[in-house]
Motif scaffolding. Structure first.
Motif, mmCIF file in Angstrom:
data_model
loop_
_atom_site.group_PDB
_atom_site.id
_atom_site.type_symbol
_atom_site.label_atom_id
_atom_site.label_comp_id
_atom_site.label_asym_id
_atom_site.label_seq_id
_atom_site.Cartn_x
_atom_site.Cartn_y
_atom_site.Cartn_z
ATOM 1 N N ILE A 180 0.832 -1.205 0.000
ATOM 2 C CA ILE A 180 0.000 0.000 0.000
ATOM 3 C C ILE A 180 0.868 1.256 0.000
ATOM 4 O O ILE A 180 0.628 2.208 -0.760
ATOM 5 N N ALA A 181 1.897 1.251 0.828
ATOM 6 C CA ALA A 181 2.780 2.420 0.926
ATOM 7 C C ALA A 181 3.528 2.668 -0.374
ATOM 8 O O ALA A 181 3.705 3.822 -0.789
ATOM 9 N N ALA A 182 3.975 1.598 -1.032
ATOM 10 C CA ALA A 182 4.734 1.748 -2.275
ATOM 11 C C ALA A 182 3.868 2.334 -3.391
ATOM 12 O O ALA A 182 4.304 3.234 -4.127
ATOM 13 N N VAL A 183 2.639 1.833 -3.541
ATOM 14 C CA VAL A 183 1.743 2.357 -4.574
ATOM 15 C C VAL A 183 1.391 3.811 -4.274
ATOM 16 O O VAL A 183 1.427 4.669 -5.166
ATOM 17 N N ALA A 184 1.058 4.099 -3.025
ATOM 18 C CA ALA A 184 0.705 5.473 -2.650
ATOM 19 C C ALA A 184 1.870 6.425 -2.888
ATOM 20 O O ALA A 184 1.683 7.551 -3.369
ATOM 21 N N ALA A 185 3.077 5.974 -2.570
ATOM 22 C CA ALA A 185 4.257 6.822 -2.764
ATOM 23 C C ALA A 185 4.487 7.129 -4.237
ATOM 24 O O ALA A 185 4.903 8.245 -4.593
ATOM 25 N N SER A 186 4.209 6.159 -5.114
ATOM 26 C CA SER A 186 4.385 6.399 -6.554
ATOM 27 C C SER A 186 3.392 7.444 -7.051
ATOM 28 O O SER A 186 3.715 8.256 -7.918
ATOM 29 N N VAL A 187 2.189 7.424 -6.490
ATOM 30 C CA VAL A 187 1.181 8.421 -6.863
ATOM 31 C C VAL A 187 1.586 9.802 -6.347
ATOM 32 O O VAL A 187 1.498 10.805 -7.065
ATOM 33 N N GLN A 188 2.045 9.856 -5.096
ATOM 34 C CA GLN A 188 2.460 11.127 -4.514
ATOM 35 C C GLN A 188 3.626 11.743 -5.289
ATOM 36 O O GLN A 188 3.668 12.961 -5.504
ATOM 37 N N GLN A 189 4.558 10.907 -5.716
ATOM 38 C CA GLN A 189 5.680 11.413 -6.505
ATOM 39 C C GLN A 189 5.182 11.997 -7.823
ATOM 40 O O GLN A 189 5.650 13.060 -8.266
ATOM 41 N N HIS A 190 4.242 11.316 -8.443
ATOM 42 C CA HIS A 190 3.660 11.829 -9.690
ATOM 43 C C HIS A 190 2.996 13.184 -9.455
ATOM 44 O O HIS A 190 3.152 14.111 -10.262
ATOM 45 N N TRP A 191 2.259 13.310 -8.382
ATOM 46 C CA TRP A 191 1.583 14.571 -8.087
ATOM 47 C C TRP A 191 2.580 15.694 -7.797
ATOM 48 O O TRP A 191 2.356 16.837 -8.183
ATOM 49 N N GLN A 192 3.659 15.366 -7.116
ATOM 50 C CA GLN A 192 4.674 16.382 -6.825
ATOM 51 C C GLN A 192 5.307 16.915 -8.107
ATOM 52 O O GLN A 192 5.647 18.094 -8.204
ATOM 53 N N GLU A 193 5.436 16.043 -9.107
ATOM 54 C CA GLU A 193 6.086 16.428 -10.349
ATOM 55 C C GLU A 193 5.122 17.027 -11.364
ATOM 56 O O GLU A 193 5.525 17.839 -12.204
ATOM 57 N N ASN A 194 3.840 16.621 -11.294
ATOM 58 C CA ASN A 194 2.895 17.019 -12.347
ATOM 59 C C ASN A 194 1.628 17.701 -11.846
ATOM 60 O O ASN A 194 0.821 18.166 -12.652
ATOM 61 N N GLY A 195 1.428 17.735 -10.542
ATOM 62 C CA GLY A 195 0.184 18.254 -10.008
ATOM 63 C C GLY A 195 -0.866 17.158 -9.902
ATOM 64 O O GLY A 195 -0.744 16.098 -10.521
#
Length: 325
Positions: free
Chosen positions: A174-189
């Motif tokens: 769960i943490a790994a998938v969520a972290a990948s989404v958060q990284q995407h949001w940090q880079e792209n909104g």
């Protein structure tokens, strides 16, 4: 008196598999093996044999080959490339004399039976089989177990076996998938909506006791909670419907067509049911469904890749292996 050999654990990461090439002939051979598995298609064998050989294999391989050609890389099939890269990283960091790590495919090559026999030759005393399916399904995970069990029938000395049926709610997953989404949001909104797409299955399987549907719901809810999303900021859908029978709902394509009408024109898409990117994520979700959403009035459609060979995925695999040993 001879000494007892040191304990050695063998680990096999197992994925679905892929055609040897995107050529029609190789795709047809792969589909024959894949769709010929009774776990995959739950129809009476004589009836399905006729359907498969008279209506599916003469026509579907050409269409599928075109789809494979659109995502094939210089190294080969993305599913196999990413699975092997994940395995090599895990092996480089944690493999050793007492821990042999390898990967295999349920269909095609490298074949699961061959890799089990390789571990046997290495004298392993215990085998950990880790299907790269976060959610359990009788059509995927159980099919891998079938091969393992059938192979062990002929072994005189059977090593200890640890079979990891699922990890759909494991905190590290769960943490790994969520972290990948958060990284995407940090880079792209962040888009208006996060859509989580899981591979579909015939709805009848849930009635027969397959827990896949409920495990997908649990995974999606936990990921959303980890991201701090409200109920209106995320949605679960099911993709890859095949045939005329009712499959798990809501259907991905129908939801994508309706979202722009509801004022949702910016979405981020993830596929938490896939450990690594493959045909269903790279061609169906990232290409075909993107075009469908934009044609329906959407403005922004961004696909967030699977965990693939990321460090977080390597650590997740290690944690699952440690738990199983």
């Amino acid at each position: 008196m001879s000494e007892t050999p040191a304990d050695k654990t063998g680990v096999l990461l197992v994925n679905l598999g892929s055609p040897a090439s995107p050529k029609t002939g190789d795709v047809r051979r792969f589909l024959r093996e894949f769709l010929g598995d009774p776990r995959v298609v739950n129809l009476p064998r004589p009836l399905w044999w006729l359907i498969l050989n008279l209506f599916v294999l003469p026509f579907r391989p050409r269409k599928s080959a075109h789809a494979y050609q659109s995502i094939w890389t210089e190294q080969g099939s993305p599913l196999i490339v990413f699975s092997q890269q994940l395995t090599e990283k895990l092996k480089a960091r944690y493999g050793g004399p007492s821990l042999a790590i390898d990967c295999a495919m349920r269909y095609g090559k490298p074949a699961l039976r061959d890799k089990l026999r390789d571990l046997k030759k290495q004298g392993v005393t215990e085998i950990v089989v880790l299907p790269l399916y976060p959610q359990y399904s009788s059509t995927t995970t159980a099919s891998i177990f079938d091969i393992v069990a059938d192979e062990f029938v002929d072994w005189r000395h059977m090593p200890g076996l640890r079979f990891i049926s699922d990890f759909h709610q494991h905190p590290a997953y769960i943490a790994a998938v969520a972290a990948s989404v958060q990284q995407h949001w940090q880079e792209n909104g962040q888009a208006q909506l996060l859509v989580m797409s899981f591979h579909g299955l015939p709805a009848k399987l849930t009635e027969w006791g397959d827990p896949y549907y409920y495990q997908c719901q649990t995974s999606a809810r936990l990921i959303a909670e980890k991201l701090g999303l409200t109920e209106t900021q995320w949605k679960l859908v099911f993709q890859s419907r095949f045939g005329r029978a009712e499959w798990l709902k809501p259907y991905c394509v129908e939801v994508l067509e309706e979202l722009p009408k509801q004022g949702i024109r910016q979405i981020d898409m993830i596929c938490p049911g896939f450990s690594v990117d493959c045909l269903e994520t790279l061609e169906e979700i990232a290409i075909a469904n993107r075009e469908l959403f934009l044609e329906a009035g959407g403005e922004s459609y961004r696909y967030i890749p699977c965990l693939n060979d990321s460090d977080a995925h390597v650590e997740l695999m290690l944690e699952l292996i440690r738990t199983a040993r």
